[in-house]
Design a protein around this motif. Structure first.
Motif, PDB file in Angstrom:
ATOM      1  N   ASN A   1      23.490  45.527  40.324  1.00 30.24           N
ATOM      2  CA  ASN A   1      24.091  45.301  39.315  1.00 30.24           C
ATOM      3  C   ASN A   1      25.609  44.772  39.552  1.00 30.24           C
ATOM      4  OD1 ASN A   1      25.638  47.345  40.593  1.00 30.24           O
ATOM      5  ND2 ASN A   1      25.772  48.652  38.687  1.00 30.24           N
ATOM      6  N   SER A   2      25.674  44.066  40.759  1.00 33.03           N
ATOM      7  CA  SER A   2      26.870  43.634  41.265  1.00 33.03           C
ATOM      8  C   SER A   2      27.078  42.136  40.661  1.00 33.03           C
ATOM      9  CB  SER A   2      27.065  43.460  42.524  1.00 33.03           C
ATOM     10  OG  SER A   2      26.900  45.137  43.179  1.00 33.03           O
ATOM     11  N   ASN A   3      28.019  41.787  39.933  1.00 31.41           N
ATOM     12  CA  ASN A   3      27.947  40.328  39.330  1.00 31.41           C
ATOM     13  C   ASN A   3      29.458  39.832  39.282  1.00 31.41           C
ATOM     14  OD1 ASN A   3      27.961  38.012  37.765  1.00 31.41           O
ATOM     15  ND2 ASN A   3      26.580  38.832  36.467  1.00 31.41           N
ATOM     16  N   TRP A   4      29.673  39.019  40.204  1.00 32.91           N
ATOM     17  CA  TRP A   4      30.923  38.149  40.150  1.00 32.91           C
ATOM     18  C   TRP A   4      30.531  36.722  39.883  1.00 32.91           C
ATOM     19  CZ3 TRP A   4      36.081  39.654  40.339  1.00 32.91           C
ATOM     20  CH2 TRP A   4      36.275  41.039  40.839  1.00 32.91           C
ATOM     21  N   ARG A   5      29.418  36.262  39.170  1.00 31.88           N
ATOM     22  CA  ARG A   5      28.923  34.877  38.842  1.00 31.88           C
ATOM     23  C   ARG A   5      29.384  34.454  37.578  1.00 31.88           C
ATOM     24  NH1 ARG A   5      23.734  33.690  43.009  1.00 31.88           N
ATOM     25  NH2 ARG A   5      25.149  34.071  44.845  1.00 31.88           N
ATOM     26  N   GLY A   6      30.264  34.761  37.098  1.00 38.00           N
ATOM     27  CA  GLY A   6      30.731  34.564  35.722  1.00 38.00           C
ATOM     28  C   GLY A   6      31.520  35.475  35.014  1.00 38.00           C
ATOM     29  N   PRO A   7      31.004  36.801  34.942  1.00 39.48           N
ATOM     30  CA  PRO A   7      31.774  37.617  33.786  1.00 39.48           C
ATOM     31  C   PRO A   7      33.288  38.037  33.888  1.00 39.48           C
ATOM     32  CG  PRO A   7      29.792  38.661  34.764  1.00 39.48           C
ATOM     33  CD  PRO A   7      29.986  37.277  35.440  1.00 39.48           C
ATOM     34  N   ILE A   8      33.803  38.703  33.222  1.00 42.00           N
ATOM     35  CA  ILE A   8      35.244  38.821  33.153  1.00 42.00           C
ATOM     36  C   ILE A   8      35.401  40.214  33.676  1.00 42.00           C
ATOM     37  CG2 ILE A   8      37.401  39.145  31.675  1.00 42.00           C
ATOM     38  CD1 ILE A   8      35.778  37.444  29.520  1.00 42.00           C
ATOM     39  N   TRP A   9      36.205  40.293  34.669  1.00 43.75           N
ATOM     40  CA  TRP A   9      36.524  41.740  35.226  1.00 43.75           C
ATOM     41  C   TRP A   9      38.080  41.845  35.145  1.00 43.75           C
ATOM     42  CZ3 TRP A   9      33.072  44.208  38.648  1.00 43.75           C
ATOM     43  CH2 TRP A   9      31.905  43.588  38.857  1.00 43.75           C
ATOM     44  N   PHE A  10      38.442  42.887  34.657  1.00 42.34           N
ATOM     45  CA  PHE A  10      39.817  43.339  34.419  1.00 42.34           C
ATOM     46  C   PHE A  10      41.027  43.588  35.770  1.00 42.34           C
ATOM     47  CE2 PHE A  10      38.818  43.906  30.072  1.00 42.34           C
ATOM     48  CZ  PHE A  10      40.112  44.119  29.348  1.00 42.34           C
ATOM     49  N   PRO A  11      40.449  44.049  36.691  1.00 41.86           N
ATOM     50  CA  PRO A  11      41.459  43.937  37.729  1.00 41.86           C
ATOM     51  C   PRO A  11      42.177  42.586  38.257  1.00 41.86           C
ATOM     52  CG  PRO A  11      39.297  44.457  38.665  1.00 41.86           C
ATOM     53  CD  PRO A  11      39.054  44.327  37.200  1.00 41.86           C
ATOM     54  N   VAL A  12      41.142  41.667  38.394  1.00 43.12           N
ATOM     55  CA  VAL A  12      41.642  40.346  38.917  1.00 43.12           C
ATOM     56  C   VAL A  12      42.086  39.536  37.883  1.00 43.12           C
ATOM     57  CG1 VAL A  12      39.779  40.082  40.774  1.00 43.12           C
ATOM     58  CG2 VAL A  12      39.258  39.361  38.573  1.00 43.12           C
ATOM     59  N   ASN A  13      41.935  39.863  36.608  1.00 43.75           N
ATOM     60  CA  ASN A  13      42.742  39.146  35.369  1.00 43.75           C
ATOM     61  C   ASN A  13      44.329  39.801  35.478  1.00 43.75           C
ATOM     62  OD1 ASN A  13      41.263  37.619  32.902  1.00 43.75           O
ATOM     63  ND2 ASN A  13      39.964  38.557  34.273  1.00 43.75           N
ATOM     64  N   TYR A  14      44.254  41.106  35.766  1.00 38.93           N
ATOM     65  CA  TYR A  14      45.570  41.850  35.600  1.00 38.93           C
ATOM     66  C   TYR A  14      46.482  41.302  36.829  1.00 38.93           C
ATOM     67  CZ  TYR A  14      48.736  45.877  35.340  1.00 38.93           C
ATOM     68  OH  TYR A  14      49.562  46.764  34.792  1.00 38.93           O
ATOM     69  N   LEU A  15      46.029  41.081  37.918  1.00 39.24           N
ATOM     70  CA  LEU A  15      46.733  40.485  38.839  1.00 39.24           C
ATOM     71  C   LEU A  15      47.265  38.931  38.657  1.00 39.24           C
ATOM     72  CD1 LEU A  15      45.170  42.316  41.999  1.00 39.24           C
ATOM     73  CD2 LEU A  15      47.278  42.840  41.047  1.00 39.24           C
ATOM     74  N   ALA A  16      46.388  38.176  38.144  1.00 41.16           N
ATOM     75  CA  ALA A  16      46.610  36.878  37.576  1.00 41.16           C
ATOM     76  C   ALA A  16      47.753  36.945  36.783  1.00 41.16           C
ATOM     77  CB  ALA A  16      45.473  36.306  37.019  1.00 41.16           C
ATOM     78  N   ILE A  17      47.765  37.795  35.736  1.00 32.99           N
ATOM     79  CA  ILE A  17      48.791  37.958  34.889  1.00 32.99           C
ATOM     80  C   ILE A  17      50.067  38.401  35.408  1.00 32.99           C
ATOM     81  CG2 ILE A  17      49.461  39.245  32.682  1.00 32.99           C
ATOM     82  CD1 ILE A  17      46.633  39.197  31.874  1.00 32.99           C
ATOM     83  N   GLN A  18      49.906  39.360  36.374  1.00 35.20           N
ATOM     84  CA  GLN A  18      51.055  39.707  37.262  1.00 35.20           C
ATOM     85  C   GLN A  18      51.636  38.522  37.871  1.00 35.20           C
ATOM     86  OE1 GLN A  18      51.630  43.064  40.124  1.00 35.20           O
ATOM     87  NE2 GLN A  18      50.996  41.278  41.330  1.00 35.20           N
ATOM     88  N   SER A  19      51.171  37.892  38.689  1.00 35.83           N
ATOM     89  CA  SER A  19      51.523  36.638  39.250  1.00 35.83           C
ATOM     90  C   SER A  19      52.073  35.572  38.143  1.00 35.83           C
ATOM     91  CB  SER A  19      50.520  35.880  40.148  1.00 35.83           C
ATOM     92  OG  SER A  19      49.367  35.312  39.279  1.00 35.83           O
ATOM     93  N   LEU A  20      51.771  35.227  37.191  1.00 30.47           N
ATOM     94  CA  LEU A  20      52.318  34.709  36.314  1.00 30.47           C
ATOM     95  C   LEU A  20      53.483  35.037  35.792  1.00 30.47           C
ATOM     96  CD1 LEU A  20      49.200  33.555  34.247  1.00 30.47           C
ATOM     97  CD2 LEU A  20      50.461  32.258  35.537  1.00 30.47           C
ATOM     98  N   LEU A  21      53.883  36.278  35.704  1.00 25.59           N
ATOM     99  CA  LEU A  21      55.090  36.914  35.206  1.00 25.59           C
ATOM    100  C   LEU A  21      55.953  36.814  36.163  1.00 25.59           C
ATOM    101  CD1 LEU A  21      53.679  39.947  33.407  1.00 25.59           C
ATOM    102  CD2 LEU A  21      54.822  38.018  31.988  1.00 25.59           C
ATOM    103  N   ARG A  22      55.719  36.923  37.636  1.00 29.80           N
ATOM    104  CA  ARG A  22      56.597  37.000  38.515  1.00 29.80           C
ATOM    105  C   ARG A  22      57.261  35.742  38.647  1.00 29.80           C
ATOM    106  NH1 ARG A  22      53.529  40.545  43.421  1.00 29.80           N
ATOM    107  NH2 ARG A  22      54.779  42.661  43.168  1.00 29.80           N
ATOM    108  N   MET A  23      56.086  34.543  38.684  1.00 32.18           N
ATOM    109  CA  MET A  23      56.704  33.182  38.714  1.00 32.18           C
ATOM    110  C   MET A  23      57.284  32.805  37.720  1.00 32.18           C
ATOM    111  SD  MET A  23      53.731  31.561  41.261  1.00 32.18           S
ATOM    112  CE  MET A  23      52.268  32.172  40.376  1.00 32.18           C
ATOM    113  N   HIS A  24      57.320  33.591  36.421  1.00 31.12           N
ATOM    114  CA  HIS A  24      58.137  32.952  35.285  1.00 31.12           C
ATOM    115  C   HIS A  24      59.557  33.614  35.575  1.00 31.12           C
ATOM    116  CE1 HIS A  24      59.476  32.387  31.340  1.00 31.12           C
ATOM    117  NE2 HIS A  24      59.975  33.632  31.130  1.00 31.12           N
ATOM    118  N   ALA A  25      59.604  34.812  36.437  1.00 32.04           N
ATOM    119  CA  ALA A  25      60.954  35.209  36.971  1.00 32.04           C
ATOM    120  C   ALA A  25      61.669  34.211  37.538  1.00 32.04           C
ATOM    121  CB  ALA A  25      60.773  36.647  37.283  1.00 32.04           C
TER     122      ALA A  25
END
Length: 877
Positions: A739-763
């Motif tokens: 049941n391991s699928n990283w071939r397209g679906p949305i996963w919260f942890p990597v989305n969360y860290l992407a959002i964090q990096s955007l906020l850090r760079m906005h700073a």
């Protein structure tokens, strides 16, 4: 009104947490219970054995709880009068049975919980027709991987009616639990539900470990458990009405399973007595497992109520019982009311259920690897194969703790990197527990002597992304940035882990890291956990990006600690320099593809210098963006040792200046440490925010949708050896787990860290940097606006859309049409890359519980408060 729950947390939290939902929903089919020669855990202890065979390491049940050492357990059993067995535990398919791996095939929800479990609510839907065990197995076995899973609702069994069961727990005091069961007949005809609240001792006495067998007595409307260990003493389960009290022993039914004589009143004795009238319960009411047997006859649309109390003495079930339930529910409402005051009603409900799911999936986890490898003195020795098999190199590991689990059924064991994300969300409601969990993973009986953190039960030696320094900082900040003792303890332990990474995962000393699996499952063209030929190196974009992020997190921890102890400045220098080495290597040694404007993994043969980029556009290439931190310029003079060394280092090593950015403006403008400069950031974001690539209506896909029509193929010596195509739903490959699928679906942890990096760079960039969002739309947005939009997209998975439907339900007609079904919110492991439908494990409020953190942040943004606690301010501020 005072905040009673917060008072409990700060004054007597340990006592109030003594009882909690620490009972797993699945103890069968785990590695701990696997004593097979070949390590076939699902077959070693199948569901068919669970009702009849005593567990060695822990217990399971429905909607239950236990004390924190799981000496005494309480849960519910149900029978509709038609099933071939009592419903004592959630049923689901094993990994080999499911067409997409293991999968629970029932419907239950965690509706509410306070951090001390002073108040909890659980809901379960039990069909009135015979439960279709065989059909679920057979149909899913028949289906191929290109077809969706066959779920319980698809069988039509709910068309004949069901029992809607809601259980409330309220603690009148730390050891006094008032329990209300309400069972509504959601069927067309009068029906009978057999309800069996069950109390039992975990079997600690059958394994030759010198634990005496305890006892309980079932009589009248009570079950009395005497001499519960650890100072608990006597506990009495009392029930309203006129149930029949039954008792048996939590012992294996050797006659049923193995054809040899055993205890005449074994673990399934109550099951056989209720269903078949057999004399398998103790006539004198003495045993180690007992139940109160209710027969609830209920008209259609009506509800029956049963009152229970589990307490040191016989508890009254009248006015005081009612008052406890009412008061604890009011206190829970007050506790959650202030967490996200500017959230919408729908967002607040999602947030509260997400917190509830995370709090309900705390589990008592017991696993001593040395004992498991060597065997118990009272049992046959394990097969010799296990001494060189799974977890054989983790003999030091001994777990006996309450731990935050990813999922109480599908993942009833801790996963180190999942837990890091759990703690970030849990810190909003119980920072003490969050800090204890992070510290626990680093304790000497968890961390390997070489510094590696244990990954998860199926293979402690697998490699998870190093996110624990990041999580420690986030928990520290959410808790008010005061507990420097916690931060220092984490920092010292993580120094060992960081050293392990450097020594074990940078094989050629090039500052380009390997790591293998790294939580990314099937995202690549081949299994990264499988060993490569000894002449080949896989230099991983994500492994190296994680290490760059790890350096910055350790740098930030050291700087924060240096405010109180200047000796940490020396260590901060070390992590600054190491970051520049790694970030520069990423940019200059072949992981960055200038033509595509993206990072890729690279296969390299050092002996002849040949190399190949694995040009799969996936989250593997986004991870380098996570390595970014903005520092306020005004804070730099506060650290003279660090400042002098930084300027001296960059003066003498100009080749590393490309990853240190200083804004040309004056005032309080910041410095930025980042793998990506502005040009490369824009190029990566152009792909990330492209609706034809990563951006979906509900967050960021794990694999670019460009691979829908352009699958990536890898060829060696004239033959194709692997390929990756975009799969927005369930994966069709079994390369890494069913049941391991990283071939397209949305996963919260990597989305969360992407959002964090955007906020850090906005700073750092502020309003001066805007990007097209979505790509090709012509609309410009700041990085802050992009981050908030991504948060809103992720939250929208769970909230009703304009048509009233929740994307998470995936368009299933019953959920979309029936309000009773449409208002329940499951928290899945991942989500369809195009529609947002929930996929994978259905109760993965572990890292998907990050949605609660996102609701909190959106609420703060609307209220004009701080943007977020992601280091937008300087670590020294």
């Amino acid at each position: 009104m005072s905040d009673a729950e917060r008072d409990r947390l700060t004054t007597d939290g340990a006592a109030w947490r003594r009882w909690g939902p620490y009972l797993s929903e699945r103890a069968w089919g785990t590695v701990r219970e696997d004593y097979s020669p070949g390590g076939t855990a699902w077959d070693s202890f199948p569901h068919e054995h669970a009702r009849s065979r005593a567990y060695r390491w822990n217990e399971d049940g429905l909607g239950g709880l236990s004390d924190r050492d799981q000496h005494l357990c309480f849960a519910f059993a149900f029978w509709n009068g038609r099933d071939p067995l009592l419903k004592e535990r959630v049923f689901g398919l094993t990994g080999p049975e499911g067409n997409h791996g293991e999968d629970a095939k029932e419907y239950w929800w965690y509706l509410d919980s306070t951090p001390t479990h002073s108040w909890m609510r659980w809901r379960y839907w039990y069909p009135q027709a015979e439960f279709p065990y065989a059909r679920l197995v057979e149909e899913n076995r028949r289906r191929g991987r290109e077809q969706p899973e066959f779920e319980l609702v698809d069988t039509g069994v709910f068309d004949q009616g069901w029992w809607d069961v809601v259980v409330d727990y309220a603690k009148a005091s730390p050891d006094d639990l008032c329990i209300r069961v309400r069972a509504r007949n959601a069927g067309p005809e009068r029906a009978t539900l057999h309800l069996l609240p069950t109390l039992w001792f975990r079997n600690r006495w059958s394994w030759g470990q010198e634990a005496a067998r305890p006892g309980l007595r079932a009589a009248g409307t009570e079950i009395v458990a005497d001499d519960v260990p650890d100072g608990i003493g006597r506990m009495t389960l009392a029930g309203s009405g006129a149930p029949v009290a039954l008792a048996c022993h939590n012992e294996t039914n050797f006659a049923r399973l193995f054809g040899v004589e055993g205890d005449p009143h074994p673990k399934d004795g109550i099951n056989d007595h209720v269903l078949h009238g057999l004399p398998t319960v103790a006539l004198d009411g003495a045993g180690t497992k007992g139940a109160l047997w209710y027969r609830l006859d209920v008209a259609p649309g009506q509800e029956a109520e049963v009152r229970l109390r589990l307490a040191p003495g016989a508890g009254a079930l009248g006015t005081a019982w009612e008052a406890a339930l009412e008061e604890r529910e009011r206190e829970a409402d007050a506790f959650y009311a202030g967490i996200a005051p500017n959230a919408t009603a729908d967002e607040h409900e999602v947030m509260r259920q997400a917190f509830a799911g995370m709090l309900w999936t705390k589990q008592f986890y017991h696993y001593d690897v040395a004992t498991w490898l060597d065997g118990d003195p009272g049992q046959p020795p394990p097969p010799p194969e296990r001494r060189a098999g799974r977890n054989a190199h983790w003999r030091h590991l001994s777990n006996h703790d309450v731990i935050s689990m990813p999922d109480a059924w599908e993942y009833p064991w801790y996963a180190a990197w999942d837990l890091a994300f759990h703690c970030v969300t849990l810190a909003h409601v119980d920072p003490g527990f969050a800090k204890d969990q992070l510290l626990l993973m680093c304790r000497e009986w968890y961390m390997h002597p070489n510094g590696q953190l244990p990954a998860y039960e199926w293979a402690f030696g697998d490699v998870n992304p190093p996110v624990h320094a990041w999580a420690a900082l986030r928990v520290f900040e959410i808790d008010g940035a005061r507990d420097h003792a916690f931060l220092a303890r984490m920092f010292h332990k993580l120094l060992l882990n960081f050293t392990w990474w450097v020594n074990r995962k940078d094989s050629d000393d090039q500052n380009l890291f390997e790591g293998g699996f790294l939580g990314m499952d099937n995202v690549g063209p081949f299994d990264r956990s499988a060993p490569l030929p000894p002449t080949v190196r896989l230099e991983q974009s994500d492994g190296t990006g994680w290490m760059a992020m790890y350096c910055l997190d350790m740098l930030e921890m050291a700087v924060r600690l240096a405010l109180h102890d200047p000796t940490y400045e020396d260590v901060a220098v070390k992590f600054f320099e190491h970051f520049t080495y790694i970030a520069t290597a990423m940019n200059d040694q072949g992981l960055w593809d200038e033509e595509d404007g993206f990072f890729y993994d690279r296969l390299r043969r050092p002996s002849d210098g040949t190399e190949m980029r694995l040009k799969v556009r996936s989250m593997v290439g986004i991870v380098p963006m996570y390595a970014a931190v903005a520092l306020e310029r005004e804070a730099i003079p506060r650290f003279p040792v660090l400042s002098a060394r930084v300027f001296d280092f960059l003066r003498h090593r100009p080749e590393f200046r490309g990853v240190v950015h200083v804004h040309p403006g004056g005032g309080d403008r910041r410095a930025l440490l980042s793998v990506l400069d502005e040009d490369r950031l824009r190029r990566v974001l152009a792909r990330l925010l492209d609706e034809g690539e990563f951006l979906s209506p509900h967050g960021l896909r794990s694999l670019s949708a460009v691979h829908r029509d352009q699958p990536y193929e890898i060829w060696m010596e004239g033959r194709k050896v692997g390929s990756v195509g975009y799969e927005p739903g369930e994966s069709r490959t079994v390369m890494f787990g069913g049941n391991s699928n990283w071939r397209g679906p949305i996963w919260f942890p990597v989305n969360y860290l992407a959002i964090q990096s955007l906020l850090r760079m906005h700073a750092y960039y502020g309003e001066e940097l805007t990007v097209e969002h979505p790509t090709g739309s012509g609309r410009q947005a700041t990085l802050l606006e992009v981050a908030r939009d991504l948060q809103a997209r992720l939250v929208s998975i769970f909230t009703p859309g304009p048509d009233g439907r929740r994307p998470v339900h995936g368009g299933q007609p019953r959920f979309d049409r029936d309000p009773a079904w449409g208002d329940v919110v499951p928290f899945h492991e991942y989500f369809h890359g195009d529609t947002g439908a929930g996929l994978g494990a259905s109760h993965q409020t572990g890292w998907t519980g990050l949605v609660a953190d996102m609701v909190v942040r959106l609420s703060r943004a609307r209220g004009g408060g701080r943007v977020e606690p992601f280091s937008a301010r300087s670590p020294g501020a």
